[in-house]
Design an enzyme around this catalytic site. Structure first.
Site, short mmCIF file in Angstrom:
data_model
loop_
_atom_site.label_atom_id
_atom_site.label_comp_id
_atom_site.label_asym_id
_atom_site.label_seq_id
_atom_site.Cartn_x
_atom_site.Cartn_y
_atom_site.Cartn_z
N GLY A 208 -8.80 -4.32 1.10
CA GLY A 208 -8.76 -3.06 0.56
C GLY A 208 -8.18 -2.91 -0.73
N ASN A 209 -7.72 -1.73 -1.23
CA ASN A 209 -7.45 -1.73 -2.50
C ASN A 209 -6.21 -0.77 -2.59
OD1 ASN A 209 -8.39 1.04 -3.41
ND2 ASN A 209 -10.21 0.26 -2.65
N ARG A 210 -5.58 -0.50 -3.97
CA ARG A 210 -4.21 -0.03 -3.96
C ARG A 210 -4.35 1.70 -4.38
NH1 ARG A 210 -0.02 -3.50 -5.69
NH2 ARG A 210 0.57 -1.86 -7.53
N SER A 211 -5.53 2.25 -4.17
CA SER A 211 -5.74 3.62 -4.28
C SER A 211 -4.83 4.37 -3.31
CB SER A 211 -7.05 3.94 -4.33
OG SER A 211 -7.27 5.34 -4.71
N ALA A 275 -11.70 4.98 -4.65
CA ALA A 275 -11.84 3.41 -4.92
C ALA A 275 -12.79 2.88 -4.12
CB ALA A 275 -10.44 2.70 -5.30
#
Ligand code: CTP
Length: 404
Positions: A208-211, A275
């Protein structure tokens, strides 16, 4: 300058109780609120409640305090009129200009922005009569917030719920701040992707990512206040549902692509604030991946995800569609942004610098908006809502320009 004057119209639906919370938020944030309930609504919430919460008298009829000419003065003096809940009957009266009580008179004398927050059963909302009345009101510049989907009175579930008072409040504050009675995105359909995609490795793990989704949600909220029909494709954002948006929840990049392409078919603008993971695991393990004693973990093979922004930009579903991308960069921010704008083929690219403490999850943002016509606009550090409004300022005139 005195407090902004807000008229809260309440019509006769069970959701009238939620208007108490809206009233409280308005008064606590420094607005002078005059509640104008219809006679029918007093079956749900009484006059004393409105008077106590607003600190102003709450009258229903034009025949009370006639010497003050309330049927004219209340509307004339208002900076904003919000009707919540607005019943099917109230929308019909407003669309046709009937004036048989204080609220309908007020709607005819007001020259300020007007917001309707309808609430009713799904069948009543979907009836062509109601839909035509809503279209008439929107055509005249009113912001009519789409009802939410969910539990209705009794056992029924569907579209027709009054959105959360907190979210109606957010719309009111934005409409009031703009102060114009003609919303510039009225009649436009805008699609916004928000959040960050998650690419599953096994039933319990993902890449995943931090958005956080906050910038995309800010775009959705501001677009509603500017009169747009909004589809918000949300990837894993843990945020409150904004009022008036058609919310589509997705998990992965492939799901986000499908939802965005579907909604973009009749969209005037598409804003890719999400993102999106560039890669996903080549294989999904149906069961949890276990560690094995004495064995090194197997490397994770990745495959490319489709570039949704480039695809939408190259293949516009509709003539005149404006496409906006975001670029999250950590180094050489502007140079990378310029080459990304060319590579992706979008009309506008919002470039911001990201890092562990910057942008992700924060309430504020700063950015440069690059345009395919070569222009560059620096947006100073400020709330994500402010950046969102600047983005719509750039998008709104381009919709017409591309179509012409
Ligand atoms: N985007 C997309 N599909 C992808 C990846 C990104 O539509 N598979 C969109 C994002 O929503 C964003 C823009 O492309 O609007 C830029 O995303 P970014 O991650 O900064 O760009 P990348 O294409 O991933 O470029 P790079 O990794 O080289 O920085």
């Amino acid at each position: 300058m005195g407090k902004p004057k807000v008229v809260l119209g309440v019509s006769g639906g069970i959701a009238a109780y939620k208007a108490c919370e809206l009233l409280r938020r308005l008064t606590e944030s420094g607005h002078d609120v005059r509640v104008v309930p219809t006679a029918a609504s007093l079956n749900f919430v009484g006059e004393a409640t409105w008077a106590a919460l607003s600190g102003n008298p709450a009258s229903t009829e034009v025949w009370e305090s006639v010497h003050e000419v309330p049927h004219v003065r209340i509307g004339q003096g208002a900076d904003l009129v919000v009707v919540a809940p607005a019943t099917a009957d109230m929308l019909a009266k407003a669309a046709h200009g009937l004036a048989d009580d204080l609220l309908t008179n007020t709607l005819l004398t007001a020259r300020c922005p007007v917001v309707f927050a309808p609430a009713m059963h799904t069948e009543m909302w979907e009836h062509p009569a109601t839909q035509e009345n809503v279209a008439t009101l929107r055509g005249r510049g009113a912001v009519v917030i789409e009802p939410a989907v969910g539990r209705l009175t009794g056992k029924d579930t569907g579209k027709g719920r009054l959105p959360d008072p907190e979210e109606i409040f957010e719309v009111c504050v934005r409409v009031l701040a703009r102060g114009v009675a003609e919303p510039d995105l009225a009649g436009r359909h805008v699609v916004i992707s928000a959040g960050g995609t998650r690419e599953p490795l096994d039933p319990v793990r993902f890449l995943g990512n931090r958005s956080s989704g906050k910038q995309g949600y800010a775009l959705a909220r501001t677009a509603v206040a500017r009169g747009a029909r909004v589809t918000l494709v949300s990837a894993n954002a843990a945020l409150a549902d904004p009022a008036g948006v058609d919310l589509v929840r997705v998990g992965t990049a492939l799901q986000l692509r499908e939802a965005v392409l579907k909604a973009a078919a009749d969209a005037d603008a598409v804003v890719m604030a999400a993102a999106v993971a560039d890669f996903r695991p080549a294989e999904y393990a149906g069961g949890k991946i276990k560690k094995k004693d004495g064995q090194e973990p197997a490397p994770v093979a990745l495959v490319r995800n489709p570039d949704i922004l480039a695809e939408i930009s190259a293949d516009r579903a509709r003539e005149g569609q404006v496409v906006v991308g975001f670029a999250a960069e950590t180094d050489d921010v502007l140079a990378n942004g310029r080459s990304k704008l060319l590579r992706k083929g979008c009309d506008l690219l919002v470039v911001n610098e990201v890092g562990e403490a910057k942008t992700f999850g924060s309430e504020e943002n700063e950015a440069v908006i690059l345009s395919s016509d070569g222009s560059e606009l620096a947006v100073p550090y400020g709330p994500k809502e402010s950046l969102a409004d600047v983005i719509w300022d750039q998008v709104a005139p381009r919709i017409g320009a591309r179509r012409a």
